[in-house]
Scaffold this motif. Structure first.
Motif, PDB file in Angstrom:
ATOM      1  N   LEU A 111       5.372  20.721  65.527  1.00  0.00           N
ATOM      2  CA  LEU A 111       7.333  21.071  66.027  1.00  0.00           C
ATOM      3  C   LEU A 111       6.934  21.687  67.284  1.00  0.00           C
ATOM      4  O   LEU A 111       7.772  20.443  67.944  1.00  0.00           O
ATOM      5  CB  LEU A 111       7.743  21.763  64.716  1.00  0.00           C
ATOM      6  N   GLN A 112       6.517  22.223  68.206  1.00  0.00           N
ATOM      7  CA  GLN A 112       6.606  22.935  69.807  1.00  0.00           C
ATOM      8  C   GLN A 112       5.924  21.850  70.519  1.00  0.00           C
ATOM      9  O   GLN A 112       6.734  21.924  71.154  1.00  0.00           O
ATOM     10  CB  GLN A 112       5.360  24.270  69.220  1.00  0.00           C
ATOM     11  N   GLU A 113       4.775  21.204  69.547  1.00  0.00           N
ATOM     12  CA  GLU A 113       4.386  19.832  70.826  1.00  0.00           C
ATOM     13  C   GLU A 113       5.525  18.047  71.136  1.00  0.00           C
ATOM     14  O   GLU A 113       4.999  17.904  72.145  1.00  0.00           O
ATOM     15  CB  GLU A 113       2.782  19.921  70.453  1.00  0.00           C
ATOM     16  N   GLY A 114       6.386  18.111  69.843  1.00  0.00           N
ATOM     17  CA  GLY A 114       7.078  17.462  69.615  1.00  0.00           C
ATOM     18  C   GLY A 114       6.481  16.112  68.818  1.00  0.00           C
ATOM     19  O   GLY A 114       7.366  14.673  69.208  1.00  0.00           O
ATOM     20  N   TYR A 115       5.310  16.182  68.848  1.00  0.00           N
ATOM     21  CA  TYR A 115       4.573  15.081  67.424  1.00  0.00           C
ATOM     22  C   TYR A 115       6.089  15.583  66.527  1.00  0.00           C
ATOM     23  O   TYR A 115       5.916  14.114  65.058  1.00  0.00           O
ATOM     24  CB  TYR A 115       3.569  15.781  66.841  1.00  0.00           C
ATOM     25  N   SER A 155      -2.104  24.227  56.761  1.00  0.00           N
ATOM     26  CA  SER A 155      -1.572  23.365  57.073  1.00  0.00           C
ATOM     27  C   SER A 155      -0.230  23.308  57.413  1.00  0.00           C
ATOM     28  O   SER A 155       0.705  23.072  58.575  1.00  0.00           O
ATOM     29  CB  SER A 155      -0.929  22.035  56.454  1.00  0.00           C
ATOM     30  N   GLN A 156       0.667  25.290  57.826  1.00  0.00           N
ATOM     31  CA  GLN A 156       2.235  25.585  58.690  1.00  0.00           C
ATOM     32  C   GLN A 156       1.161  25.875  59.136  1.00  0.00           C
ATOM     33  O   GLN A 156       1.608  25.540  60.393  1.00  0.00           O
ATOM     34  CB  GLN A 156       2.088  26.326  57.016  1.00  0.00           C
ATOM     35  N   ASP A 157       0.782  26.369  59.755  1.00  0.00           N
ATOM     36  CA  ASP A 157       0.200  26.527  61.637  1.00  0.00           C
ATOM     37  C   ASP A 157       0.348  24.809  61.919  1.00  0.00           C
ATOM     38  O   ASP A 157       0.897  25.029  63.404  1.00  0.00           O
ATOM     39  CB  ASP A 157      -1.301  27.108  61.252  1.00  0.00           C
TER      40      ASP A 157
END
Length: 455
Positions: A302-306, A294-296
């Motif tokens: 976050l990195q992809e903007g979702y 889940s953390q991954d």
């Protein structure tokens, strides 16, 4: 009063540039190269990043709980915020049975106003969704209160909203330009798990996690998203912490729906393994930290903007308060600290290359300002409030209870080594934090009326 910040690198959500920033009477007047302002106070920002102040869209200050309250009152909580580069907080007001929306907010605003060190606003957690309350959505929005939270959990505490309430609130929000947020967990499964563990004498903090594991949150995320999609109404999911829910958000966004996901630093940094530690009770919050998968997934989202925002759910309780549940996890007050750690944590992630500095500004400042209608916040641009943070990417810092500014007597972030740190925080042009020292004052913060959404 004029302030000229010279020689820094201005970072907004979409770009960065070498520029000076001129502030007059608490508002940014000009951003550009080689600015001059005779008589202005000049601050040398050479080698520093000049960032918009963060907005923590999720705090529980002076939060009533079982005859006590969370460790940080409105003064201590906003002091800690200022020292962490957070220049505005959203606090939650819980509606009591029979109360109207504005009626619920008025006493909390009266409590907050003389203590707040930075600007603030409120979300209202609705617990009694009467026809009168639904009708009040439009008037509340006109009063600067356009965001409401529904608990899909805490059934036994009388806080839960059922699916019919969620549908009614979403439908009305679409009509009024307001925004519904949900705390998504399945109450019946949680309550059954708790009853089973208590009967078996399984009462350590590890069973807090096992009573509400990944599927318990994911099911409620998916259910809330389903209802929002069916009405084509916007939805904000607070403190998202699981991989399956993250995927449901991704799928809905990719299908064109307006689904905002918020996560918290504790979910990005800790996993459920913390509940096996001797001090595991200090990490008890709901939803709990989940497994590594889940953390991954959250980091990828976050990195992809979702993941649109990162906020803290700041609700600390002292060690003595947490110790109420040292022998029974069901008695541990739920909540962790984080308002002072939010921006430094994200900026450290940027400093280490895990995200960009623009992304850190986007999820901690620009997006909450846009989503919740704080039109004067969220960017270093002319006309915006001079909420400004100077960040030194070459100034290592180790977090300890001894250098935090909360009233709590421990921190879950103890020993966290950061590669850079905040040097100064300006709230509406006033220096409120510098190199470890709080320089603000109670009552300086103002209530910020938020604009409703266009509909």
């Amino acid at each position: 009063m004029e302030l000229l910040i010279k020689g820094g690198t201005v970072v907004n959500a979409q770009e960065r540039c070498e520029a000076d920033v001129l502030v007059r009477d608490g508002v940014i007047e000009e951003v550009g190269r080689h600015l001059a302002a005779p008589g202005a106070e000049v601050v040398d920002a050479s080698g520093l990043l000049v960032l918009p102040g963060a907005i923590d869209a999720h705090t529980h200050l002076e939060f009533p709980f079982n005859g006590t309250a969370s460790a940080d009152d409105y003064f201590a909580g906003t002091r800690a915020a200022a020292c962490g580069g957070v220049t505005m907080v959203f606090d939650f007001v819980t509606q009591r049975k029979g109360q109207g929306i504005r009626e619920a907010v008025a006493p909390r605003d009266a409590l907050c106003a003389p203590k707040a060190c930075v600007d603030y606003s409120f979300h209202v957690a609705l617990t009694d969704l009467t026809p009168q309350v639904l009708a009040e959505f439009s008037d509340a929005a006109a009063a600067g209160l356009p965001s409401f939270k529904l608990y899909m959990v805490y059934k036994r505490d009388g806080l839960m909203m059922n699916d019919a309430d969620i549908v009614a609130a979403l439908r009305r929000s679409k009509e009024t330009g307001t925004l519904i947020a949900v705390h998504a967990e399945n109450p019946d499964v949680i309550d059954r798990n708790i009853d089973t563990f208590r009967a078996e004498g399984k009462l350590s903090p590890w069973y807090h996690y096992l009573s509400r594991p990944e599927p318990v949150e994911a099911e409620a995320d998916i259910r809330a998203i389903h209802w929002a999609k069916s009405l084509d109404a916007p939805l904000y999911i607070v403190h998202l912490a699981n991989a399956e829910g993250m995927q449901a958000v991704r799928d809905a966004v990719n299908a064109g729906y307006t689904i905002y996901a918020e996560t918290c630093p504790q979910y990005l940094h800790f996993t459920s393994e913390v509940y096996k530690r001797p001090d595991g009770r200090n990490f008890v919050c709901s939803p709990p930290m989940k497994g590594q998968a889940s953390q991954d997934a959250l980091w990828k989202g976050l990195q992809e903007g979702y993941i649109k925002t990162v906020a803290t759910d700041h609700c600390p309780f002292t060690q003595a308060q947490k110790d109420w549940g040292k022998d029974d996890f069901t008695k541990i007050p739920n909540g962790c600290m984080g308002v002072e750690n939010l921006y430094p944590y994200l900026l450290d992630a940027a400093n280490r290359g895990r995200i960009s500095f623009e992304k850190a500004v986007e999820v901690a400042s620009r997006n909450p300002a846009q989503i919740f209608g704080c039109t004067k916040k969220g960017a270093i641009l002319p006309g915006k409030d001079a909420d400004i943070v100077l960040y030194d990417p070459h100034h290592p810092f180790t977090v300890s209870v001894s250098n935090m500014h909360s009233d709590c007597d421990y921190t879950i972030w103890e020993g966290l080594e950061l590669s850079g740190y905040i040097r100064s925080t300006y709230a509406r042009g006033r220096l409120v934090y510098h190199d470890g020292d709080f320089l603000g004052e109670a009552g300086y913060g103002r209530f910020v009326p938020c604009a409703p959404r266009k509909h």
